[in-house]
Design an enzyme around this catalytic site. Structure first.
Site, PDB file in Angstrom:
ATOM      1  N   ILE A  34      61.237 -45.215 -76.159  1.00  0.00           N
ATOM      2  CA  ILE A  34      60.434 -46.157 -76.963  1.00  0.00           C
ATOM      3  C   ILE A  34      59.217 -45.771 -77.702  1.00  0.00           C
ATOM      4  O   ILE A  34      58.727 -45.551 -78.563  1.00  0.00           O
ATOM      5  CB  ILE A  34      60.396 -47.592 -76.158  1.00  0.00           C
ATOM      6  N   HIS A 102      66.350 -42.407 -63.958  1.00  0.00           N
ATOM      7  CA  HIS A 102      67.115 -42.168 -65.901  1.00  0.00           C
ATOM      8  C   HIS A 102      66.212 -40.544 -65.790  1.00  0.00           C
ATOM      9  O   HIS A 102      65.094 -40.267 -65.474  1.00  0.00           O
ATOM     10  CB  HIS A 102      65.664 -42.892 -66.298  1.00  0.00           C
ATOM     11  N   HIS A 104      65.432 -38.194 -68.621  1.00  0.00           N
ATOM     12  CA  HIS A 104      64.664 -37.853 -69.885  1.00  0.00           C
ATOM     13  C   HIS A 104      65.736 -36.728 -70.800  1.00  0.00           C
ATOM     14  O   HIS A 104      65.882 -35.569 -70.159  1.00  0.00           O
ATOM     15  CB  HIS A 104      63.034 -37.398 -69.969  1.00  0.00           C
TER      16      HIS A 104
HETATM   17  P1  AMP Z   1      59.065 -41.805 -66.674  1.00  0.00           P
HETATM   18  O1  AMP Z   1      57.057 -41.457 -66.596  1.00  0.00           O
HETATM   19  O2  AMP Z   1      59.821 -41.122 -66.078  1.00  0.00           O
HETATM   20  O3  AMP Z   1      58.772 -43.168 -65.606  1.00  0.00           O
HETATM   21  O4  AMP Z   1      59.273 -42.610 -67.863  1.00  0.00           O
HETATM   22  C1  AMP Z   1      59.701 -43.756 -68.603  1.00  0.00           C
HETATM   23  C2  AMP Z   1      59.886 -43.812 -69.675  1.00  0.00           C
HETATM   24  O5  AMP Z   1      60.367 -44.757 -70.209  1.00  0.00           O
HETATM   25  C3  AMP Z   1      59.195 -43.314 -70.736  1.00  0.00           C
HETATM   26  O6  AMP Z   1      58.779 -42.634 -71.787  1.00  0.00           O
HETATM   27  C4  AMP Z   1      58.336 -44.946 -71.388  1.00  0.00           C
HETATM   28  O7  AMP Z   1      58.064 -44.433 -72.731  1.00  0.00           O
HETATM   29  C5  AMP Z   1      60.091 -44.994 -71.907  1.00  0.00           C
HETATM   30  N1  AMP Z   1      60.086 -46.897 -71.870  1.00  0.00           N
HETATM   31  C6  AMP Z   1      59.792 -48.008 -70.948  1.00  0.00           C
HETATM   32  N2  AMP Z   1      59.765 -49.086 -71.763  1.00  0.00           N
HETATM   33  C7  AMP Z   1      61.018 -48.626 -72.921  1.00  0.00           C
HETATM   34  C8  AMP Z   1      61.565 -49.558 -73.577  1.00  0.00           C
HETATM   35  N3  AMP Z   1      61.718 -50.308 -72.768  1.00  0.00           N
HETATM   36  N4  AMP Z   1      62.793 -48.958 -73.944  1.00  0.00           N
HETATM   37  C9  AMP Z   1      62.846 -47.202 -74.513  1.00  0.00           C
HETATM   38  N5  AMP Z   1      61.843 -47.048 -72.756  1.00  0.00           N
HETATM   39  C10 AMP Z   1      61.143 -47.111 -72.919  1.00  0.00           C
END
Ligand code: AMP
Ligand code: ZN
Length: 115
Positions: A34, A102, A104
């Site tokens: 997002i 997750h 990236h």
């Molecule tokens: P992390 O720091 O690796 O936990 O990254 C979490 C990622 O999830 C971040 O890059 C956010 O922008 C992304 N994120 C959080 N909520 C959503 C959502 N509802 N849809 C898509 N991406 C999301």
């Protein structure tokens, strides 16, 4: 734990909140981040609620391998032709924000916002 009712990625897996999905199969869902850091920034997410790499067990090896192995096909389909970057953040010092494992995957022409 299969799912955590308070987890945002479990809610995306369950279809309770929307996401721009690019792939879904029995074990894995993939959607656009997002807040993308790069022209293409996707998150490869296991449907199983594994909070982070800390909780990964030997029996998850196949799943993690399939997550990694999906990425070249998806990046190709998304038009990324000049390389890409994988990142997994783990725990507080790893700057993990969403406590559902997750991967990236970021690509596309530079400059990027970060990374
Ligand atoms: P992390 O720091 O690796 O936990 O990254 C979490 C990622 O999830 C971040 O890059 C956010 O922008 C992304 N994120 C959080 N909520 C959503 C959502 N509802 N849809 C898509 N991406 C999301
Ligand atoms: Zn979850």
């Amino acid at each position: 734990m299969n799912a955590d009712p308070n987890c945002i990625f479990c809610k995306i897996v369950a279809g309770q909140i929307p996401a721009k999905k690019v792939h879904e199969d029995d074990e894995i869902v993939v959607f656009h981040d997002i807040h993308p850091w790069a022209p293409v920034h996707i998150l490869i997410v296991p449907k199983l609620h594994i909070p982070s790499m800390v909780e990964v067990q030997p029996e998850h090896a196949g799943l993690l391998g399939r997550m990694m192995a999906l990425s070249p096909k998806l990046m190709r389909e998304l038009g990324v032709t000049n390389g890409f970057r994988h990142v997994i953040n783990t725990g507080r010092d790893g700057m993990q924000e969403v406590m559902h494992l997750h991967l990236h995957v970021m690509g596309g022409p530079r400059p990027w916002l970060k990374g």
